[in-house]
Design a protein around this motif. Structure first.
Motif, PDB file in Angstrom:
ATOM      1  N   LYS A 169       0.820  -1.212   0.000  1.00 22.63           N
ATOM      2  CA  LYS A 169       0.000   0.000   0.000  1.00 22.63           C
ATOM      3  C   LYS A 169       0.854   1.263   0.000  1.00 22.63           C
ATOM      4  O   LYS A 169       0.461   2.283  -0.569  1.00 22.63           O
ATOM      5  N   ALA A 170       2.012   1.193   0.645  1.00 23.88           N
ATOM      6  CA  ALA A 170       2.882   2.362   0.723  1.00 23.88           C
ATOM      7  C   ALA A 170       3.820   2.464  -0.474  1.00 23.88           C
ATOM      8  O   ALA A 170       4.496   3.479  -0.648  1.00 23.88           O
ATOM      9  N   GLY A 171       3.867   1.401  -1.292  1.00 21.39           N
ATOM     10  CA  GLY A 171       4.736   1.418  -2.455  1.00 21.39           C
ATOM     11  C   GLY A 171       6.207   1.328  -2.108  1.00 21.39           C
ATOM     12  O   GLY A 171       7.055   1.943  -2.761  1.00 21.39           O
ATOM     13  N   VAL A 172       6.536   0.537  -1.082  1.00 17.94           N
ATOM     14  CA  VAL A 172       7.927   0.376  -0.650  1.00 17.94           C
ATOM     15  C   VAL A 172       8.256  -1.108  -0.553  1.00 17.94           C
ATOM     16  O   VAL A 172       7.376  -1.972  -0.692  1.00 17.94           O
ATOM     17  N   ARG A 173       9.526  -1.411  -0.276  1.00 21.01           N
ATOM     18  CA  ARG A 173       9.961  -2.810  -0.228  1.00 21.01           C
ATOM     19  C   ARG A 173      10.576  -3.217   1.106  1.00 21.01           C
ATOM     20  O   ARG A 173      10.880  -4.396   1.288  1.00 21.01           O
ATOM     21  N   SER A 174      10.788  -2.273   1.990  1.00 21.23           N
ATOM     22  CA  SER A 174      11.470  -2.600   3.241  1.00 21.23           C
ATOM     23  C   SER A 174      11.033  -1.662   4.346  1.00 21.23           C
ATOM     24  O   SER A 174      10.396  -0.625   4.101  1.00 21.23           O
ATOM     25  N   ARG A 175      11.402  -2.020   5.578  1.00 20.63           N
ATOM     26  CA  ARG A 175      11.135  -1.146   6.721  1.00 20.63           C
ATOM     27  C   ARG A 175      11.809   0.220   6.536  1.00 20.63           C
ATOM     28  O   ARG A 175      11.224   1.259   6.818  1.00 20.63           O
ATOM     29  N   ARG A 176      13.049   0.185   6.095  1.00 23.34           N
ATOM     30  CA  ARG A 176      13.794   1.428   5.906  1.00 23.34           C
ATOM     31  C   ARG A 176      13.073   2.339   4.913  1.00 23.34           C
ATOM     32  O   ARG A 176      12.938   3.540   5.139  1.00 23.34           O
ATOM     33  N   ASP A 177      12.617   1.747   3.800  1.00 23.98           N
ATOM     34  CA  ASP A 177      11.892   2.526   2.797  1.00 23.98           C
ATOM     35  C   ASP A 177      10.588   3.071   3.367  1.00 23.98           C
ATOM     36  O   ASP A 177      10.177   4.187   3.042  1.00 23.98           O
ATOM     37  N   LEU A 178       9.920   2.284   4.207  1.00 25.43           N
ATOM     38  CA  LEU A 178       8.657   2.723   4.806  1.00 25.43           C
ATOM     39  C   LEU A 178       8.886   3.943   5.696  1.00 25.43           C
ATOM     40  O   LEU A 178       8.124   4.913   5.647  1.00 25.43           O
ATOM     41  N   ILE A 179       9.937   3.893   6.505  1.00 22.96           N
ATOM     42  CA  ILE A 179      10.231   5.014   7.396  1.00 22.96           C
ATOM     43  C   ILE A 179      10.524   6.273   6.583  1.00 22.96           C
ATOM     44  O   ILE A 179      10.024   7.361   6.884  1.00 22.96           O
ATOM     45  N   ALA A 180      11.308   6.124   5.511  1.00 27.31           N
ATOM     46  CA  ALA A 180      11.605   7.270   4.654  1.00 27.31           C
ATOM     47  C   ALA A 180      10.346   7.795   3.976  1.00 27.31           C
ATOM     48  O   ALA A 180      10.165   9.006   3.814  1.00 27.31           O
ATOM     49  N   ARG A 181       9.458   6.886   3.584  1.00 27.87           N
ATOM     50  CA  ARG A 181       8.219   7.263   2.893  1.00 27.87           C
ATOM     51  C   ARG A 181       7.315   8.059   3.825  1.00 27.87           C
ATOM     52  O   ARG A 181       6.686   9.024   3.421  1.00 27.87           O
ATOM     53  N   VAL A 182       7.263   7.667   5.082  1.00 29.52           N
ATOM     54  CA  VAL A 182       6.408   8.361   6.039  1.00 29.52           C
ATOM     55  C   VAL A 182       6.980   9.733   6.394  1.00 29.52           C
ATOM     56  O   VAL A 182       6.275  10.743   6.402  1.00 29.52           O
ATOM     57  N   TYR A 183       8.261   9.773   6.657  1.00 31.13           N
ATOM     58  CA  TYR A 183       8.864  11.023   7.125  1.00 31.13           C
ATOM     59  C   TYR A 183       9.277  11.960   5.997  1.00 31.13           C
ATOM     60  O   TYR A 183       9.603  13.116   6.243  1.00 31.13           O
ATOM     61  N   PHE A 184       9.286  11.461   4.748  1.00 32.87           N
ATOM     62  CA  PHE A 184       9.680  12.266   3.600  1.00 32.87           C
ATOM     63  C   PHE A 184      11.104  12.795   3.797  1.00 32.87           C
ATOM     64  O   PHE A 184      11.775  12.507   4.755  1.00 32.87           O
ATOM     65  N   ASP A 185      11.550  13.622   2.870  1.00 34.11           N
ATOM     66  CA  ASP A 185      12.877  14.211   2.963  1.00 34.11           C
ATOM     67  C   ASP A 185      12.962  15.254   4.070  1.00 34.11           C
ATOM     68  O   ASP A 185      14.052  15.638   4.479  1.00 34.11           O
ATOM     69  N   GLN A 186      11.819  15.733   4.533  1.00 35.38           N
ATOM     70  CA  GLN A 186      11.813  16.763   5.569  1.00 35.38           C
ATOM     71  C   GLN A 186      12.505  16.281   6.831  1.00 35.38           C
ATOM     72  O   GLN A 186      13.209  17.040   7.486  1.00 35.38           O
ATOM     73  N   TYR A 187      12.275  15.025   7.189  1.00 35.02           N
ATOM     74  CA  TYR A 187      12.815  14.511   8.438  1.00 35.02           C
ATOM     75  C   TYR A 187      13.976  13.541   8.228  1.00 35.02           C
ATOM     76  O   TYR A 187      14.733  13.289   9.155  1.00 35.02           O
ATOM     77  N   ALA A 188      14.092  12.984   7.014  1.00 34.18           N
ATOM     78  CA  ALA A 188      15.086  11.938   6.777  1.00 34.18           C
ATOM     79  C   ALA A 188      16.499  12.349   7.166  1.00 34.18           C
ATOM     80  O   ALA A 188      17.225  11.556   7.796  1.00 34.18           O
ATOM     81  N   PRO A 189      16.982  13.559   6.838  1.00 35.14           N
ATOM     82  CA  PRO A 189      18.349  13.908   7.210  1.00 35.14           C
ATOM     83  C   PRO A 189      18.581  13.957   8.720  1.00 35.14           C
ATOM     84  O   PRO A 189      19.713  13.920   9.177  1.00 35.14           O
ATOM     85  N   ARG A 190      17.484  14.047   9.494  1.00 32.08           N
ATOM     86  CA  ARG A 190      17.627  14.171  10.954  1.00 32.08           C
ATOM     87  C   ARG A 190      17.075  12.956  11.683  1.00 32.08           C
ATOM     88  O   ARG A 190      16.860  13.002  12.888  1.00 32.08           O
ATOM     89  N   ILE A 191      16.862  11.868  10.933  1.00 32.11           N
ATOM     90  CA  ILE A 191      16.134  10.739  11.505  1.00 32.11           C
ATOM     91  C   ILE A 191      16.855  10.108  12.684  1.00 32.11           C
ATOM     92  O   ILE A 191      16.237   9.502  13.559  1.00 32.11           O
ATOM     93  N   ASN A 192      18.178  10.263  12.754  1.00 22.64           N
ATOM     94  CA  ASN A 192      18.928   9.680  13.873  1.00 22.64           C
ATOM     95  C   ASN A 192      19.181  10.675  14.985  1.00 22.64           C
ATOM     96  O   ASN A 192      19.826  10.343  15.985  1.00 22.64           O
ATOM     97  N   GLN A 193      18.706  11.904  14.840  1.00 25.85           N
ATOM     98  CA  GLN A 193      18.877  12.890  15.886  1.00 25.85           C
ATOM     99  C   GLN A 193      17.870  12.653  17.003  1.00 25.85           C
ATOM    100  O   GLN A 193      16.748  12.200  16.756  1.00 25.85           O
ATOM    101  N   PRO A 194      18.237  12.969  18.225  1.00 26.51           N
ATOM    102  CA  PRO A 194      17.286  12.811  19.339  1.00 26.51           C
ATOM    103  C   PRO A 194      16.163  13.817  19.239  1.00 26.51           C
ATOM    104  O   PRO A 194      16.288  14.872  18.625  1.00 26.51           O
ATOM    105  N   LEU A 195      15.038  13.471  19.864  1.00 25.75           N
ATOM    106  CA  LEU A 195      13.867  14.326  19.893  1.00 25.75           C
ATOM    107  C   LEU A 195      13.747  15.022  21.245  1.00 25.75           C
ATOM    108  O   LEU A 195      14.161  14.493  22.271  1.00 25.75           O
ATOM    109  N   THR A 196      13.162  16.199  21.234  1.00 27.84           N
ATOM    110  CA  THR A 196      12.807  16.867  22.478  1.00 27.84           C
ATOM    111  C   THR A 196      11.541  16.216  23.032  1.00 27.84           C
ATOM    112  O   THR A 196      10.873  15.455  22.340  1.00 27.84           O
ATOM    113  N   PRO A 197      11.158  16.524  24.274  1.00 22.49           N
ATOM    114  CA  PRO A 197       9.915  15.941  24.814  1.00 22.49           C
ATOM    115  C   PRO A 197       8.673  16.284  23.991  1.00 22.49           C
ATOM    116  O   PRO A 197       7.698  15.538  24.012  1.00 22.49           O
TER     117      PRO A 197
END
Length: 378
Positions: free
Chosen positions: A342-370
């Motif tokens: 349904k998401a048009g992806v092949r892996s978990r990694r692709d799914l995460i990128a698809r959900v977060y788009f490029d907006q968040y992908a470069p910071r995906i390993n950065q910690p989050l604030t509360p």
């Protein structure tokens, strides 16, 4: 409506277009051209809606409305500042997929504030047919069709029925189009919210640095109405909230022209001398928790598939997802296959990128604030 054969051809064409994976601009252009073959009109306005709040995210205009943006702020204030049964929010609440003003008011469309104060005097539109784009419990947009002239032929019952039958098909196209667009280029993280102060006279009297850039990002392609359309819809809703006519402060999520997801809030202000009517509007980068629900809904996942996806996005392993949801690991894998499809992806990694788009992908390993925002880079 014209010949039933034309209507059937239009219905088939729209089904193909809705499943073609088109971006929103191209999709709506095809929709307008196709429907106009079956339902003659003088102008069309397509509204994008946040499926959570049903607030306006965009407006695209065709025919006699294209380029006519001088009264867009008034439309937002009327649509969301007053209660009418033909407002998109009210139609969604009553699960009414299409309606004609002339038919509903028995030939007296002026009883609608929207028609008497705006559409008739400003544009000479004397009848309006409206439809919402609904898929199950979620509404993704609305479309208004107009006919001009005091002697225009009103929209008929068969035309309204035809529009209602298209609601779910077009909602599917909007869901797909929302996910189709990509970030235009590298995004700079907002250092804080853009803040606007709106007077009782509906003028933006103050704004913080960077606000105009965020407003301009709300333009929805070549057919867009005024960039401030979503903002004035929020202002109308904020004033209703300030009067105690609604219980939830207005808030919407919108994907800008740049591809960045934004959250816009509006709150009524009061002063020590008793003045009311002023509104503060904030525009800020959306947090990942704001965006995950709308993107996951756009995939059209089942409730169980949504549960699995939420855990995948948290980095939970398959065996732990199985334990958390009381499923077997094989069942989780079956769900993942359907989710990937349904998401048009092949892996978990692709799914995460698809959900977060490029907006968040470069910071995906950065910690989050509360609060769920990314910590700034050092």
């Amino acid at each position: 409506m014209t010949r039933s054969l034309t209507a059937e051809r239009v219905r088939r064409d729209l089904d193909v277009v809705a499943h073609a994976g088109l971006g929103l601009d191209e999709f709506f252009a095809e929709v307008v051209e196709s429907i106009s073959r079956a339902i003659p009109n003088d102008a069309i306005c397509v509204a994008g809606l946040d499926p959570g709040s049903l607030l306006l995210t965009s407006a695209r205009k065709y025919g006699g409305l294209l380029g006519q943006d001088h009264k867009d702020a008034d439309w937002g204030l009327l649509e969301y500042g007053r209660v009418e049964e033909t407002a998109f929010r009210e139609m969604a609440a009553q699960r009414v997929d299409a309606v004609g003003l002339n038919a509903l008011t028995r030939g007296e469309p002026r009883v609608s504030n929207r028609m008497s104060e705006l559409m008739i005097p400003e544009y000479a539109f004397h009848d309006e047919a409206r439809m919402i784009l609904r898929d199950g419990d979620h509404v993704w947009g609305g479309i208004s069709f107009f006919r001009a002239g005091s002697d225009c032929r009103p929209f008929g019952e068969d035309e309204i029925t035809f529009l209602a039958a298209l609601s779910r098909t077009l909602a599917h196209g909007v869901r797909s189009g929302l996910l189709c667009s990509v970030v235009a280029g590298p995004q700079t993280t907002m250092t804080g919210p853009a803040v606007l102060i709106v007077s009782r006279d509906d003028e933006i009297v103050q704004m913080s640095a960077g606000s105009q850039e965020r407003i301009d990002d709300l333009i929805a392609g070549d057919n867009s109405g005024a960039a401030v359309n979503p903002i004035y819809s929020l202002i109308g809703a904020a004033r209703r909230y300030g009067r105690g006519e609604s219980e939830v402060p207005p808030r919407l999520r919108v994907r800008g022209r740049s591809g960045m997801w934004l959250v816009i809030n509006a709150s009524p202000l009061s002063s020590s001398d008793g003045r009311v009517g002023e509104v503060v509007v904030t525009i800020e980068e959306a947090r990942p928790p704001d965006i995950v629900p709308i993107v996951v809904e756009a995939f059209g996942l089942s409730p169980r598939e949504r549960d699995v996806t939420q855990l995948v996005l948290q980095g939970v392993a398959t065996k732990d997802i199985a334990a958390a949801l009381h499923l077997s690991a094989y069942t989780v894998q079956d769900h993942l296959k359907l989710i990937f499809d349904k998401a048009g992806v092949r892996s978990r990694r692709d799914l995460i990128a698809r959900v977060y788009f490029d907006q968040y992908a470069p910071r995906i390993n950065q910690p989050l604030t509360p609060s769920g925002t990314f910590l700034p880079e050092r």
